[in-house]
Scaffold this motif. Structure first.
Motif, PDB file in Angstrom:
ATOM      1  N   ASN A  87       0.590  -1.329   0.033  1.00 30.96           N
ATOM      2  CA  ASN A  87      -0.103   0.026  -0.166  1.00 30.96           C
ATOM      3  C   ASN A  87       0.775   1.471   0.077  1.00 30.96           C
ATOM      4  N   ASN A  88       2.004   1.264   0.730  1.00 26.57           N
ATOM      5  CA  ASN A  88       2.728   2.319   0.842  1.00 26.57           C
ATOM      6  C   ASN A  88       3.404   2.596  -0.745  1.00 26.57           C
ATOM      7  N   ILE A  89       3.622   1.512  -1.430  1.00 26.75           N
ATOM      8  CA  ILE A  89       4.147   1.945  -2.724  1.00 26.75           C
ATOM      9  C   ILE A  89       3.033   2.292  -3.908  1.00 26.75           C
ATOM     10  N   ALA A  90       1.826   1.622  -3.670  1.00 29.38           N
ATOM     11  CA  ALA A  90       0.983   1.751  -4.519  1.00 29.38           C
ATOM     12  C   ALA A  90       0.200   3.059  -4.424  1.00 29.38           C
ATOM     13  N   ILE A  91       0.437   3.870  -3.389  1.00 26.54           N
ATOM     14  CA  ILE A  91      -0.717   4.807  -3.055  1.00 26.54           C
ATOM     15  C   ILE A  91      -0.615   5.988  -3.974  1.00 26.54           C
ATOM     16  N   SER A  92       0.443   6.223  -4.719  1.00 25.35           N
ATOM     17  CA  SER A  92       0.543   7.373  -5.463  1.00 25.35           C
ATOM     18  C   SER A  92       0.128   7.033  -6.961  1.00 25.35           C
ATOM     19  N   SER A  93      -0.030   5.717  -7.234  1.00 22.58           N
ATOM     20  CA  SER A  93      -0.313   5.227  -8.510  1.00 22.58           C
ATOM     21  C   SER A  93      -1.569   4.763  -8.744  1.00 22.58           C
ATOM     22  N   ASP A 153      -4.593   5.645  -9.480  1.00 27.63           N
ATOM     23  CA  ASP A 153      -5.338   5.937 -10.633  1.00 27.63           C
ATOM     24  C   ASP A 153      -4.964   5.033 -11.799  1.00 27.63           C
ATOM     25  N   ARG A 154      -3.727   4.590 -11.782  1.00 24.22           N
ATOM     26  CA  ARG A 154      -3.720   3.785 -12.800  1.00 24.22           C
ATOM     27  C   ARG A 154      -3.782   2.377 -12.754  1.00 24.22           C
ATOM     28  N   LEU A 155      -3.985   2.049 -11.426  1.00 20.90           N
ATOM     29  CA  LEU A 155      -4.205   0.623 -11.068  1.00 20.90           C
ATOM     30  C   LEU A 155      -5.573   0.231 -10.851  1.00 20.90           C
ATOM     31  N   THR A 156      -6.455   1.139 -11.187  1.00 18.23           N
ATOM     32  CA  THR A 156      -7.903   1.056 -10.924  1.00 18.23           C
ATOM     33  C   THR A 156      -8.817   0.786 -12.220  1.00 18.23           C
ATOM     34  N   LYS A 201      -3.005  -6.684 -10.742  1.00 19.52           N
ATOM     35  CA  LYS A 201      -2.177  -5.780 -11.344  1.00 19.52           C
ATOM     36  C   LYS A 201      -1.388  -4.900 -10.453  1.00 19.52           C
ATOM     37  N   ALA A 202      -2.004  -4.308  -9.457  1.00 19.06           N
ATOM     38  CA  ALA A 202      -1.218  -3.591  -8.237  1.00 19.06           C
ATOM     39  C   ALA A 202      -0.186  -4.269  -7.791  1.00 19.06           C
ATOM     40  N   ARG A 203      -0.514  -5.486  -7.313  1.00 18.04           N
ATOM     41  CA  ARG A 203       0.447  -6.356  -6.595  1.00 18.04           C
ATOM     42  C   ARG A 203       1.725  -6.581  -7.768  1.00 18.04           C
ATOM     43  N   ALA A 204       1.450  -7.009  -8.793  1.00 17.88           N
ATOM     44  CA  ALA A 204       2.379  -7.352  -9.799  1.00 17.88           C
ATOM     45  C   ALA A 204       3.302  -5.936 -10.166  1.00 17.88           C
ATOM     46  N   SER A 205       2.682  -4.929 -10.281  1.00 16.84           N
ATOM     47  CA  SER A 205       3.531  -3.550 -10.446  1.00 16.84           C
ATOM     48  C   SER A 205       4.355  -3.290  -9.347  1.00 16.84           C
ATOM     49  N   ARG A 230     -11.831  -2.603  -1.276  1.00 13.55           N
ATOM     50  CA  ARG A 230     -11.622  -2.789  -2.942  1.00 13.55           C
ATOM     51  C   ARG A 230     -11.343  -1.488  -3.629  1.00 13.55           C
ATOM     52  N   THR A 231     -11.511  -0.369  -3.238  1.00 15.09           N
ATOM     53  CA  THR A 231     -11.473   0.742  -4.251  1.00 15.09           C
ATOM     54  C   THR A 231     -10.450   1.591  -3.659  1.00 15.09           C
ATOM     55  N   HIS A 232      -9.923   2.244  -4.742  1.00 17.47           N
ATOM     56  CA  HIS A 232      -9.153   3.625  -4.654  1.00 17.47           C
ATOM     57  C   HIS A 232      -9.246   4.329  -3.680  1.00 17.47           C
ATOM     58  N   TYR A 233     -10.725   4.657  -3.722  1.00 15.38           N
ATOM     59  CA  TYR A 233     -11.056   5.613  -2.373  1.00 15.38           C
ATOM     60  C   TYR A 233     -10.883   4.814  -1.098  1.00 15.38           C
ATOM     61  N   GLY A 234     -11.219   3.854  -0.938  1.00  9.28           N
ATOM     62  CA  GLY A 234     -10.930   3.323   0.308  1.00  9.28           C
ATOM     63  C   GLY A 234      -9.521   3.206   0.750  1.00  9.28           C
TER      64      GLY A 234
END
Lengths: 507, 340
Positions: free
Chosen positions: A350-356, A358-361, A370-374, B195-199
């Protein structure tokens, strides 16, 4: 030679794995101003904290008047007549000057109530002793920093302090206030007080000090009388290291300008002009408080701009918040990893994914695979163990935590990457890896701006140096030709900004 | 400026194997619930009859829905004391609208919109004016209670033919409607948070607001939105309450905010923000509901019930706090292992 008023011998202080002070010595005579100098992290403040009783030493002796003393608390320090004037003042801004001066030993009437009359009279007398005409009935917070400092000094004088430590006292003062302070220092010197003066400002030190001692990396380097030393001697004592091959990198060839700032102004900095090129590593050097972080935060939209403009790829970028700056292609690794960078309880992923995200959703829903793999891909690039992905980030070492923050921005793939003190508190192995990543990023065409207080690092890893002093960029020079002495001279102002320099202004 | 202390390189705790704290985090609260149900079944013979269990479910649904919304707020490190008063205000508005001839679905929606609007005020004041949420929601709590009294002129408005009364009293497929609504609220809340971005952004704001901002999270928007969610949930709870008692009650929901906070905290969500799960909140609500019902079935006097509930809440929070504390500094931890 008179016997020393205060002598420190073999004082050592360790913070975890770091040796902050390694058996240093220092001595102070009555009626002397003794300047203590050194780069950021040299150990000056640690030594002062030991004297003030805020930090306990691990080893060494403190000798006052030939007698060994123990200082375990600020109360002990003041009982021995040692007073410290910090940059952060130990006062209560909501209370009046008189109340602050009486703090802890308020006069009482026969009935045990506060004796306001005597408190006010005492305050007037204390202020008169330093020839100050501050009105003791004013709330302390309504005074300027300089005047608040005067109140602190009045308190020290009233407590018959024999050793007075001034830690960067003029950092926040106007010129007139500084003059007033110099006058007070003279007055106390004549009264036989020993003064320890910590400052980065060469002119000031040369005006005030009798002797100068230099620390470097927690060790004692030397002491000399002012008439024996010149500013350049002191500077080379302060830096005195050689750049080892830790910073070695193949020459890089910067491309076109990616970011161009003009007349950038914040509350305490500017106007600043700067350019970053694709494939270039630029280091901002300068003393702590010279405004480097502020400039970075202005570019990143973390603080409000008061003026100026930033163009990225020729397009105006005026981010209202970091979210917009990130969209414009800027990334920033902040100075204080734990406070500003990490979500300590949250997983590394979560620390790594937080700023991206929008591209992982997809439609606001996180695409978990996809988030995990990236994330794993970036962790691999940063040489972070993949089975750490679900651990809370606080379980990692300092170096690995920093790599996790870097991975966040690697994943974001921003064009411009600002790194504020990226190797502070990081072990040597992780440092080397961070340098390699910086080099690789530059080679892949990113523009990189590094803020570093570690001079050899700043020179070693960069293509170009921007030296800041008092909120402005005072020198822009190629790193290849730069020496630590040169940078330090510009950073401290030992060489005046107006003096001609052989170094041309790059680009 | 000041020189810097050399930063301490923290000891690495990259550890594997059994971790009691983590394990307790996942299943601890569930064990408490199972133990409680087993105890109740043993002592109170009628406890696990289906109709009794459904009754329990219906009785907890209002608190559970409040707690679901509140979980969002508490996850960001905030607090909302006004949800109890929103129950009254939204219920009153919905009933008055229904009496005035507004169709049932619209009246219900209106109640929720009133709740969301109250949440918007709470959130905007907290986020954009940087006021302490405790104080802001203490203020709106008082204001909205006053509003409910003002609209009803201090008297309950009984509407015996209330168009949406089935919302509180009806059954669908043999299950009470409030229980179904509760289930929907929790499913949606779980999906949003997990599950969401928002969460993820909600957790980030609570975990470290400063870092969240620098990582590109729009902290003010997220902060505002969680109060809107809490308000909308409270609005729904208010409508259900009004439907259940077939009237507009200005005193509805008094003290409910505290029960909802208790459920959230019991469910393991940290009041400091950033840590907790919606499923925990549901279990927390159920525990409180089971405890109340069980104690009633056992004929424990009301005053004693309060004593027991108080002790349970403090115990749960104590366990939560103890399990997280000794983790950080453990002597002799191995130094950093760098990944391959």
């Amino acid at each position: 030679m008179t016997e020393a008023l205060l002598r420190l011998e073999g004082v050592t202080k360790r913070y975890g794995a770091t040796l902050a002070l390694n058996a240093v010595r220092f001595d102070l005579k009555a009626g002397e101003v003794h300047a203590l100098m050194g780069e950021n992290g040299a150990g000056k403040s640690t030594l002062m904290k030991i004297l003030a009783g805020n930090v306990e030493r691990d080893a060494g002796r403190i000798i006052l008047d030939g007698r060994e003393i123990e200082i375990h608390s600020p109360r002990d320090a003041s009982a021995h007549g040692i007073a410290i004037i910090h940059q952060e003042l130990n006062t209560v801004p909501e209370m009046t000057v008189a109340e602050n001066l009486a703090l802890g030993h308020e006069p009482r009437t026969r009935f045990g109530l506060l004796d306001r009359h005597r408190m006010l009279a005492d305050a007037r007398e204390k202020l008169a002793r330093i020839h100050s005409n501050i009105d003791p009935r004013r709330p302390l917070g309504s005074l300027s920093i300089g005047m608040q400092q005067m109140v602190e000094i009045a308190r020290a004088v009233s407590e018959d302090a024999r050793v007075l430590v001034l830690d960067e006292p003029t950092a926040a003062l106007s010129r007139a206030e500084a003059q007033e302070l110099y006058r007070l220092i003279e007055q106390m010197r004549h009264a036989g007080v020993g003064l320890i003066y910590i400052s980065h400002r060469m002119e000031e030190v040369w005006q005030l000090a009798d002797r100068i001692t230099v620390f470097r990396d927690g060790t004692y380097v030397g002491t000399g009388r002012k008439d024996e030393l010149g500013p350049s001697d002191v500077v080379s004592m302060m830096v005195g290291r050689s750049i080892d091959n830790l910073y070695h990198h193949e020459p890089r060839s910067p491309g076109p300008v990616v970011l161009e700032a003009k007349g950038l102004e914040g509350d305490a900095v500017g106007p600043v002009d700067l350019e970053l090129r694709s494939g270039e590593v630029v280091c901002m050097a300068g003393l702590i408080g010279s405004g480097r972080t502020e400039v970075a935060r202005l570019i990143f939209g973390a603080d409000r701009r008061r003026g100026g403009s930033v163009r990225i790829h020729g397009r105006e970028s005026d981010p209202a918040d970091p979210a917009e700056a990130i969209r414009d292609g800027i990334a920033m690794v902040p100075e204080d990893r734990k406070v500003q960078g990490l979500f300590l309880d949250h997983s590394v992923e979560n620390n790594i994914a937080i700023s991206s995200l929008d591209r992982l959703t997809h439609g606001g829903v996180v695409r978990r695979a996809k988030a995990r793999a990236s994330v794993l891909e970036q962790m691999k690039r940063m040489r972070l163990r993949s089975n750490a992905v679900d651990l809370p980030v606080k379980a990692l070492s300092g170096g690995n935590q920093q790599k996790a923050v870097l991975a966040r921005w690697l994943l974001r793939d921003s064009d411009i990457i600002i790194l504020d003190e990226p190797t502070r508190g990081v072990d040597i192995g992780a440092k080397r890896e961070i340098y390699e990543i910086i080099d690789a990023l530059a080679r892949s065409g990113k523009a990189i701006l590094v803020i570093s207080s570690d001079l050899p690092e700043a020179i070693g890893i960069s293509d170009r140096l921007l030296v800041m002093r008092s909120g402005r960029i005072v020198q822009d020079m190629p790193s290849r030709a730069a020496t630590e002495e040169e940078v330090m001279l510009h950073a401290t102002g030992a060489r005046s900004r107006t003096a001609p320099t052989p170094m041309g202004v790059a680009s | 400026m000041n020189t810097q202390d050399p930063t301490v390189t923290p000891l690495a705790l990259d550890k594997e194997g059994f971790d009691f704290a983590k394990w307790w985090d996942r299943v601890g609260i569930l064990i408490v619930l199972v133990a409680l149900v087993a105890l109740m079944s043993a002592i109170a013979p009628n406890f696990n009859r289906v109709d009794n269990l459904l009754n329990i479910a219906r009785s907890i649904s209002i608190n559970a829905i409040l707690a679901a919304g509140l979980t969002f707020v508490i996850l960001t490190g905030g607090i909302d004391l006004s949800v109890g008063s929103i129950v009254a205000a939204s219920g009153v508005v919905a009933v008055v609208a229904a009496i005035a001839g507004v169709p049932a679905p619209l009246a219900v929606l209106l109640g929720m919109v009133v709740g969301a609007a109250c949440g918007l005020v709470n959130g905007a004041l907290t986020a954009y004016l940087a006021l302490a949420p405790f104080i802001v929601t203490l203020g709106t709590m008082t204001f909205l209670r006053g509003l409910a009294y003002t609209i009803t002129e201090g008297q309950p408005i009984v509407a015996s033919d209330l168009s949406f009364k089935d919302l509180g009293n009806g059954y669908l497929l043999g299950i009470p409607v409030p229980v179904l609504l509760m289930a929907v609220v929790y499913l949606v809340a779980w999906f949003i948070l997990e599950r969401t971005h928002y969460g993820r952004h909600v957790y980030a704001v609570g975990g470290n607001a400063q870092a969240a901002r620098l990582a590109g999270v729009r902290v003010n928007r997220i902060t505002t939105s969680v109060y809107i969610i809490a308000g909308a949930c409270a609005g729904l709870a208010g409508v259900i309450f009004a439907a259940r008692v077939i009237s507009a009650q200005p005193t509805a929901g008094t003290g409910y905010e505290l029960d909802a906070i208790a459920a959230v905290v019991l469910g393991g969500t940290s009041l400091a923000g950033g840590r907790g799960r919606i499923i925990g909140t549901l279990i927390g609500s159920v525990i409180l509901g089971v405890l109340s019902t069980g104690l009633i079935l056992m004929n424990v006097p009301f005053f004693t019930q309060l004593l027991i509930k108080g002790v349970v809440i403090i115990l749960a929070v104590a366990i939560d706090s103890l399990k997280t504390r000794p983790m950080l500094f453990r002597p002799g931890a191995k130094s950093a292992r760098r990944g391959a």
